[in-house]
Design a protein around this motif. Structure first.
Motif, PDB file in Angstrom:
ATOM      1  N   LEU A  66      19.104  -2.208 -31.043  1.00 47.05           N
ATOM      2  CA  LEU A  66      20.072  -2.373 -31.608  1.00 47.05           C
ATOM      3  C   LEU A  66      20.290  -3.340 -32.464  1.00 47.05           C
ATOM      4  O   LEU A  66      21.050  -3.596 -33.106  1.00 47.05           O
TER       5      LEU A  66
ATOM      6  N   ARG B 113      26.191   3.537 -35.916  1.00 47.32           N
ATOM      7  CA  ARG B 113      24.306   2.860 -35.906  1.00 47.32           C
ATOM      8  C   ARG B 113      25.548   2.978 -34.026  1.00 47.32           C
ATOM      9  O   ARG B 113      24.429   3.427 -33.197  1.00 47.32           O
ATOM     10  N   ALA B 114      25.927   2.244 -33.412  1.00 42.51           N
ATOM     11  CA  ALA B 114      26.202   1.813 -32.066  1.00 42.51           C
ATOM     12  C   ALA B 114      26.744   3.259 -30.951  1.00 42.51           C
ATOM     13  O   ALA B 114      25.925   3.172 -30.297  1.00 42.51           O
TER      14      ALA B 114
ATOM     15  N   LEU C 288      32.140  -2.742 -40.834  1.00 41.37           N
ATOM     16  CA  LEU C 288      32.183  -2.038 -39.758  1.00 41.37           C
ATOM     17  C   LEU C 288      32.351  -0.979 -38.973  1.00 41.37           C
ATOM     18  O   LEU C 288      31.622  -0.518 -38.245  1.00 41.37           O
TER      19      LEU C 288
ATOM     20  N   GLN D  60      29.934   1.356 -40.739  1.00 41.33           N
ATOM     21  CA  GLN D  60      28.559   1.793 -39.926  1.00 41.33           C
ATOM     22  C   GLN D  60      28.117   1.269 -39.071  1.00 41.33           C
ATOM     23  O   GLN D  60      27.272   1.600 -38.561  1.00 41.33           O
ATOM     24  N   ALA D  61      28.170  -0.168 -38.370  1.00 34.47           N
ATOM     25  CA  ALA D  61      27.651  -0.933 -37.407  1.00 34.47           C
ATOM     26  C   ALA D  61      29.140   0.261 -36.423  1.00 34.47           C
ATOM     27  O   ALA D  61      27.687   0.278 -35.350  1.00 34.47           O
ATOM     28  N   HIS D  62      30.152   0.577 -36.396  1.00 36.50           N
ATOM     29  CA  HIS D  62      30.001   1.444 -35.205  1.00 36.50           C
ATOM     30  C   HIS D  62      29.381   2.999 -35.741  1.00 36.50           C
ATOM     31  O   HIS D  62      29.156   3.546 -33.960  1.00 36.50           O
TER      32      HIS D  62
END
Length: 161
Positions: free
Chosen positions: A134, A36-37, A30, A32-34
């Protein structure tokens, strides 16, 4: 003095690798996803002259209307000092204004300006290509499924915040 740390020689260790099943894997994923976003949204907002922290406050103001400044901190995940700087920035840019709250001269409400609404709408237009990028690797319906899962994860039923 040593901490009581349970030892397990066969314990799974979080590595951050795809497919990692360690206890911290979800949190790391989560995070890493944050990142990236957030990087994608920062790129989308840069040409408009605002940062993600500014946009977060504008989102709250659009959703709630005029909002007492101290209530913006928890609504955006910021601290009081940080919110004061963001609102100062938004005022300087003509995107928001502070107004007195009737009955309490110490409290100020923050309100989005017409210019702030225009920028808010422009940010959505600018963000669309980034948002599409994304989720480009996802299959049909998976972006909607991801949004549903993240929404339920973030706002579990019965957790009224």
């Amino acid at each position: 003095m040593t901490a009581d740390v349970p030892h397990r020689t066969t314990a799974s260790r979080a590595t951050g690798r795809p497919g990692d099943a360690a206890p911290f894997a979800l949190g790391l994923l989560l995070r890493q996803a944050h990142w990236r976003a957030a990087a994608a949204m920062t790129e989308a907002l840069r040409p408009l002259g605002i940062e993600l922290r500014h946009f977060a406050v504008l989102m709250v103001l659009v959703e709630r209307g005029a909002t007492v400044q101290r209530d913006l901190a928890p609504a955006t995940g910021s601290d009081k000092a940080g919110i004061m700087r963001v609102v100062d920035d938004l005022e300087r840019m003509g995107l928001a204004v502070r107004k007195a709250v009737p009955g309490d001269r110490r409290v100020r409400a923050v309100e989005i300006t017409p210019r702030g609404l225009e920028l808010f709408d422009a940010a959505h237009v600018a963000a669309k290509p980034m948002a599409d990028r994304l989720v480009a690797a996802l299959g049909p319906g998976e972006a909607e499924q991801l949004m549903d899962l993240l929404t339920r994860f973030t706002y579990p039923p019965g957790d009224e915040a």
